[in-house]
Design a protein around this motif. Structure first.
Motif, PDB file in Angstrom:
ATOM      1  N   GLN A 110       0.857  -1.172   0.000  1.00  0.00           N
ATOM      2  CA  GLN A 110       0.000   0.000   0.000  1.00  0.00           C
ATOM      3  C   GLN A 110       0.899   1.229   0.000  1.00  0.00           C
ATOM      4  OE1 GLN A 110      -2.522  -0.323   3.387  1.00  0.00           O
ATOM      5  NE2 GLN A 110      -3.711  -2.016   2.548  1.00  0.00           N
ATOM      6  N   PRO A 111       0.595   2.194  -0.847  1.00  0.00           N
ATOM      7  CA  PRO A 111       1.445   3.390  -0.877  1.00  0.00           C
ATOM      8  C   PRO A 111       1.308   4.171   0.425  1.00  0.00           C
ATOM      9  CG  PRO A 111      -0.465   3.700  -2.259  1.00  0.00           C
ATOM     10  CD  PRO A 111      -0.481   2.259  -1.799  1.00  0.00           C
ATOM     11  N   GLN A 112       2.428   4.682   0.880  1.00  0.00           N
ATOM     12  CA  GLN A 112       2.426   5.471   2.106  1.00  0.00           C
ATOM     13  C   GLN A 112       2.605   6.934   1.745  1.00  0.00           C
ATOM     14  OE1 GLN A 112       5.484   3.920   4.558  1.00  0.00           O
ATOM     15  NE2 GLN A 112       4.378   2.055   5.072  1.00  0.00           N
ATOM     16  N   HIS A 113       1.819   7.756   2.369  1.00  0.00           N
ATOM     17  CA  HIS A 113       1.910   9.193   2.138  1.00  0.00           C
ATOM     18  C   HIS A 113       2.778   9.789   3.246  1.00  0.00           C
ATOM     19  CE1 HIS A 113      -1.135   9.035  -0.953  1.00  0.00           C
ATOM     20  NE2 HIS A 113      -1.885   8.298  -0.143  1.00  0.00           N
ATOM     21  N   HIS A 114       3.767  10.535   2.837  1.00  0.00           N
ATOM     22  CA  HIS A 114       4.646  11.191   3.812  1.00  0.00           C
ATOM     23  C   HIS A 114       4.229  12.638   3.944  1.00  0.00           C
ATOM     24  CE1 HIS A 114       7.322   7.768   4.156  1.00  0.00           C
ATOM     25  NE2 HIS A 114       7.248   7.642   2.843  1.00  0.00           N
ATOM     26  N   TYR A 115       3.697  12.943   5.096  1.00  0.00           N
ATOM     27  CA  TYR A 115       3.285  14.312   5.394  1.00  0.00           C
ATOM     28  C   TYR A 115       4.364  14.970   6.240  1.00  0.00           C
ATOM     29  CZ  TYR A 115      -1.265  12.672   3.850  1.00  0.00           C
ATOM     30  OH  TYR A 115      -2.292  12.147   3.124  1.00  0.00           O
ATOM     31  N   PRO A 116       4.469  16.286   6.161  1.00  0.00           N
ATOM     32  CA  PRO A 116       5.478  16.943   7.005  1.00  0.00           C
ATOM     33  C   PRO A 116       5.147  16.756   8.484  1.00  0.00           C
ATOM     34  CG  PRO A 116       4.127  18.570   5.873  1.00  0.00           C
ATOM     35  CD  PRO A 116       3.752  17.221   5.326  1.00  0.00           C
ATOM     36  N   ALA A 117       6.181  16.652   9.268  1.00  0.00           N
ATOM     37  CA  ALA A 117       5.989  16.444  10.701  1.00  0.00           C
ATOM     38  C   ALA A 117       5.340  17.677  11.312  1.00  0.00           C
ATOM     39  CB  ALA A 117       7.325  16.176  11.371  1.00  0.00           C
ATOM     40  N   PRO A 118       4.399  17.475  12.222  1.00  0.00           N
ATOM     41  CA  PRO A 118       3.762  18.639  12.855  1.00  0.00           C
ATOM     42  C   PRO A 118       4.779  19.375  13.727  1.00  0.00           C
ATOM     43  CG  PRO A 118       3.058  16.611  13.905  1.00  0.00           C
ATOM     44  CD  PRO A 118       3.869  16.219  12.717  1.00  0.00           C
ATOM     45  N   THR A 119       4.593  20.671  13.807  1.00  0.00           N
ATOM     46  CA  THR A 119       5.497  21.465  14.628  1.00  0.00           C
ATOM     47  C   THR A 119       5.194  21.234  16.101  1.00  0.00           C
ATOM     48  OG1 THR A 119       4.010  23.346  14.521  1.00  0.00           O
ATOM     49  CG2 THR A 119       5.738  23.241  12.857  1.00  0.00           C
ATOM     50  N   ALA A 120       6.145  21.595  16.940  1.00  0.00           N
ATOM     51  CA  ALA A 120       5.994  21.344  18.375  1.00  0.00           C
ATOM     52  C   ALA A 120       4.847  22.153  18.962  1.00  0.00           C
ATOM     53  CB  ALA A 120       7.288  21.676  19.095  1.00  0.00           C
ATOM     54  N   GLY A 121       4.602  23.346  18.452  1.00  0.00           N
ATOM     55  CA  GLY A 121       3.516  24.167  18.959  1.00  0.00           C
ATOM     56  C   GLY A 121       3.326  25.362  18.061  1.00  0.00           C
ATOM     57  N   ARG A 122       2.206  26.004  18.214  1.00  0.00           N
ATOM     58  CA  ARG A 122       1.941  27.190  17.407  1.00  0.00           C
ATOM     59  C   ARG A 122       2.754  28.357  17.926  1.00  0.00           C
ATOM     60  NH1 ARG A 122      -4.599  27.258  16.923  1.00  0.00           N
ATOM     61  NH2 ARG A 122      -4.820  25.254  15.907  1.00  0.00           N
ATOM     62  N   SER A 123       3.000  29.267  17.051  1.00  0.00           N
ATOM     63  CA  SER A 123       3.698  30.472  17.462  1.00  0.00           C
ATOM     64  C   SER A 123       2.756  31.332  18.288  1.00  0.00           C
ATOM     65  CB  SER A 123       4.154  31.244  16.223  1.00  0.00           C
ATOM     66  OG  SER A 123       4.672  32.483  16.605  1.00  0.00           O
ATOM     67  N   LEU A 124       3.251  31.875  19.380  1.00  0.00           N
ATOM     68  CA  LEU A 124       2.416  32.685  20.257  1.00  0.00           C
ATOM     69  C   LEU A 124       2.450  34.158  19.881  1.00  0.00           C
ATOM     70  CD1 LEU A 124       3.180  31.083  23.715  1.00  0.00           C
ATOM     71  CD2 LEU A 124       1.221  30.707  22.248  1.00  0.00           C
ATOM     72  N   SER A 125       3.163  34.484  18.820  1.00  0.00           N
ATOM     73  CA  SER A 125       3.283  35.902  18.467  1.00  0.00           C
ATOM     74  C   SER A 125       1.945  36.559  18.114  1.00  0.00           C
ATOM     75  CB  SER A 125       4.292  36.080  17.335  1.00  0.00           C
ATOM     76  OG  SER A 125       3.899  35.349  16.206  1.00  0.00           O
ATOM     77  N   PRO A 126       0.975  35.879  17.493  1.00  0.00           N
ATOM     78  CA  PRO A 126      -0.297  36.577  17.240  1.00  0.00           C
ATOM     79  C   PRO A 126      -1.051  36.912  18.527  1.00  0.00           C
ATOM     80  CG  PRO A 126      -0.156  34.617  15.872  1.00  0.00           C
ATOM     81  CD  PRO A 126       0.994  34.577  16.823  1.00  0.00           C
ATOM     82  N   TYR A 127      -0.769  36.178  19.604  1.00  0.00           N
ATOM     83  CA  TYR A 127      -1.503  36.385  20.850  1.00  0.00           C
ATOM     84  C   TYR A 127      -0.771  37.324  21.803  1.00  0.00           C
ATOM     85  CZ  TYR A 127      -3.825  32.229  19.090  1.00  0.00           C
ATOM     86  OH  TYR A 127      -4.488  31.338  18.312  1.00  0.00           O
ATOM     87  N   ALA A 128       0.441  37.726  21.468  1.00  0.00           N
ATOM     88  CA  ALA A 128       1.240  38.536  22.388  1.00  0.00           C
ATOM     89  C   ALA A 128       0.582  39.895  22.639  1.00  0.00           C
ATOM     90  CB  ALA A 128       2.645  38.714  21.843  1.00  0.00           C
ATOM     91  N   GLY A 129       0.062  40.528  21.599  1.00  0.00           N
ATOM     92  CA  GLY A 129      -0.560  41.843  21.753  1.00  0.00           C
ATOM     93  C   GLY A 129      -1.786  41.825  22.648  1.00  0.00           C
ATOM     94  N   PRO A 130      -2.759  40.970  22.365  1.00  0.00           N
ATOM     95  CA  PRO A 130      -3.945  40.928  23.224  1.00  0.00           C
ATOM     96  C   PRO A 130      -3.639  40.515  24.665  1.00  0.00           C
ATOM     97  CG  PRO A 130      -4.422  39.873  21.131  1.00  0.00           C
ATOM     98  CD  PRO A 130      -2.955  40.174  21.140  1.00  0.00           C
TER      99      PRO A 130
END
Length: 81
Positions: free
Chosen positions: A19-39
């Motif tokens: 069966q063909p295997q699809h290689h997806y990019p590894a998920p990042t460790a966490g989202r960047s918090l920079s959009p939330y820094a201001g609020p």
């Protein structure tokens, strides 16, 4: 008679299928918090400012109450003389 019976183990399938295997990019460790820094900063600053204002109002109220008691005491003593 009292020996337990083990279930029959099914035999694994003998045909191998590729069966063909699809290689997806590894998920990042966490989202960047920079959009939330201001609020988040705005909420923290707002909380500090409101707390300071509340403390100022409370101190002013206590000072006015003490001044009223002192003035009342002075006026009562002046009327008795």
């Amino acid at each position: 008679m009292f020996r337990p019976k083990l279930p029959d183990v099914p035999a694994p399938p003998s045909t191998l299928s590729h069966q063909p295997q699809h290689h997806y990019p590894a998920p990042t460790a966490g989202r960047s918090l920079s959009p939330y820094a201001g609020p988040v900063a705005a909420v923290l600053v707002g909380g500090v400012v409101l707390t300071a204002l509340l403390a100022a109002v409370a101190i002013t109220a206590i000072s006015v109450a003490i001044a009223a008691v002192v003035l009342r005491s002075l006026l009562n003593n002046a009327n008795r003389r």
